[in-house]
Enzyme design. Structure first.
Site, PDB file in Angstrom:
ATOM      1  CG  MET A  93     -12.294  18.946  52.661  1.00  0.00           C
ATOM      2  SD  MET A  93     -10.732  18.270  53.293  1.00  0.00           S
ATOM      3  CE  MET A  93     -11.092  16.509  53.181  1.00  0.00           C
ATOM      4  NE  ARG A  94     -14.320  19.273  44.757  1.00  0.00           N
ATOM      5  CZ  ARG A  94     -15.139  18.246  44.548  1.00  0.00           C
ATOM      6  NH1 ARG A  94     -15.800  17.720  45.549  1.00  0.00           N
ATOM      7  NH2 ARG A  94     -15.285  17.741  43.345  1.00  0.00           N
ATOM      8  CG  LEU A  96      -6.460  22.893  44.322  1.00  0.00           C
ATOM      9  CD1 LEU A  96      -5.520  23.770  45.142  1.00  0.00           C
ATOM     10  CD2 LEU A  96      -7.591  23.724  43.727  1.00  0.00           C
ATOM     11  CG  HIS A 112      -1.159  16.347  55.240  1.00  0.00           C
ATOM     12  ND1 HIS A 112      -2.321  15.928  54.614  1.00  0.00           N
ATOM     13  CD2 HIS A 112      -0.564  15.234  55.724  1.00  0.00           C
ATOM     14  CE1 HIS A 112      -2.414  14.617  54.717  1.00  0.00           C
ATOM     15  NE2 HIS A 112      -1.358  14.171  55.378  1.00  0.00           N
ATOM     16  CG  ASP A 148      -1.740  15.362  51.237  1.00  0.00           C
ATOM     17  OD1 ASP A 148      -2.105  16.547  51.264  1.00  0.00           O
ATOM     18  OD2 ASP A 148      -2.494  14.418  51.491  1.00  0.00           O
TER      19      ASP A 148
HETATM   20  C1  GRF Z   1      -6.926  20.162  59.397  1.00  0.00           C
HETATM   21  O1  GRF Z   1      -6.625  19.030  60.164  1.00  0.00           O
HETATM   22  C2  GRF Z   1      -5.932  20.319  58.276  1.00  0.00           C
HETATM   23  O2  GRF Z   1      -4.655  19.882  58.604  1.00  0.00           O
HETATM   24  C3  GRF Z   1      -6.528  19.450  57.200  1.00  0.00           C
HETATM   25  O3  GRF Z   1      -7.908  19.632  57.309  1.00  0.00           O
HETATM   26  C4  GRF Z   1      -8.239  20.025  58.641  1.00  0.00           C
HETATM   27  C5  GRF Z   1      -8.963  21.315  58.539  1.00  0.00           C
HETATM   28  O4  GRF Z   1      -9.459  21.734  59.785  1.00  0.00           O
HETATM   29  N1  GRF Z   1      -5.974  19.798  55.911  1.00  0.00           N
HETATM   30  P1  GRF Z   1      -9.998  23.201  59.930  1.00  0.00           P
HETATM   31  O5  GRF Z   1     -11.112  23.390  58.908  1.00  0.00           O
HETATM   32  O6  GRF Z   1      -8.866  24.153  59.707  1.00  0.00           O
HETATM   33  O7  GRF Z   1     -10.536  23.276  61.337  1.00  0.00           O
END
Ligand code: GRF
Length: 218
Positions: A93-94, A96, A112, A148
């Site tokens: 969630m960072r 890059l 994604h 993305d």
């Molecule tokens: C997933 O929906 C992925 O597509 C998105 O973040 C979520 C991560 O879920 N980038 P997990 O940690 O793999 O369960």
């Protein structure tokens, strides 16, 4: 043949990581996870890695306030130390920086939860419902500096059903994510997928050209 060494970057739950762990548990799978790296020490995915006997590392972005470069250099050092050849973002969630993305150019992929280029960013399922799309899905793509964006490797489409809320839809998409991430990694590991400019070419790609997913079906 040597198996491709993966570095998986996570921030949370790690269900896509688990899908890769499960795939790599098969000795015939052409990739192995060399390192799971998290920016959060309490990411549940770290436990999944530990349970599977996979090395883990934590590089906490908060240890480098205001210095993204130092944070990314620390991650980069961990990945190189582990001999990683392909980096897989799996709920990392960072954002890059261009520096990191270019350093791993064409060796950095992401999953994604939408059919890109629709619904970049967060809250994809709620936005898909609000837009009234009949088909939604997920994408594995090669990472480029813009969020993305980047050459598409594999996509899966799922129907949006009457009565869906963002949770039921997310669950349907997630099941598809768990199928396509191991597939995308396999394509790279087998040398069948290669990046040509801004597209990915896949040797011998097989799809049933007659099997369009139509929703509603009648
Ligand atoms: C997933 O929906 C992925 O597509 C998105 O973040 C979520 C991560 O879920 N980038 P997990 O940690 O793999 O369960």
């Amino acid at each position: 043949m040597a198996r491709l060494k993966l570095g998986v970057l996570i921030s949370g739950r790690g269900s896509n990581l688990q899908a890769l762990i499960d795939a790599a548990a098969d000795p015939a799978y052409p990739a192995t996870i060399a390192l799971v790296l998290s920016n959060k020490a309490d990411a549940a995915g770290l436990q999944r890695a530990a349970s599977a006997g996979i090395p883990t590392a934590v590089v906490d972005h908060r240890a480098h306030p205001g210095d993204k470069r130092a944070f990314e250099e620390a991650m980069d050092a961990e990945l190189r130390r582990a001999g990683v050849e392909l980096v897989c973002l799996a709920g990392f969630m960072r954002l890059l920086s261009d520096w990191f993305v270019e350093r791993w150019r064409d060796r950095l992929i992401n999953i994604h939860p939408s059919l890109l280029p629709s619904f970049k960013g967060l809250d994809t399922h709620a936005r898909a419902l609000a837009a009234g799309v009949r088909l939604h899905g997920c994408t594995v793509h090669v990472v480029r500096p813009a969020m993305d964006e980047g050459p598409i490797v594999v996509q899966a489409a799922v129907p949006v059903l009457p009565g869906d809320d963002e949770h039921t839809l997310a669950e349907r998409v997630l099941a598809a994510e768990h199928r396509i991430y191991p597939l995308a990694v396999r394509l790279f590991a087998d040398g069948r997928a290669r990046v040509e400019g801004e597209r990915v070419v896949i040797d011998g790609a097989a799809a049933d050209a007659g099997s369009a997913l139509v929703n509603p079906a009648r």
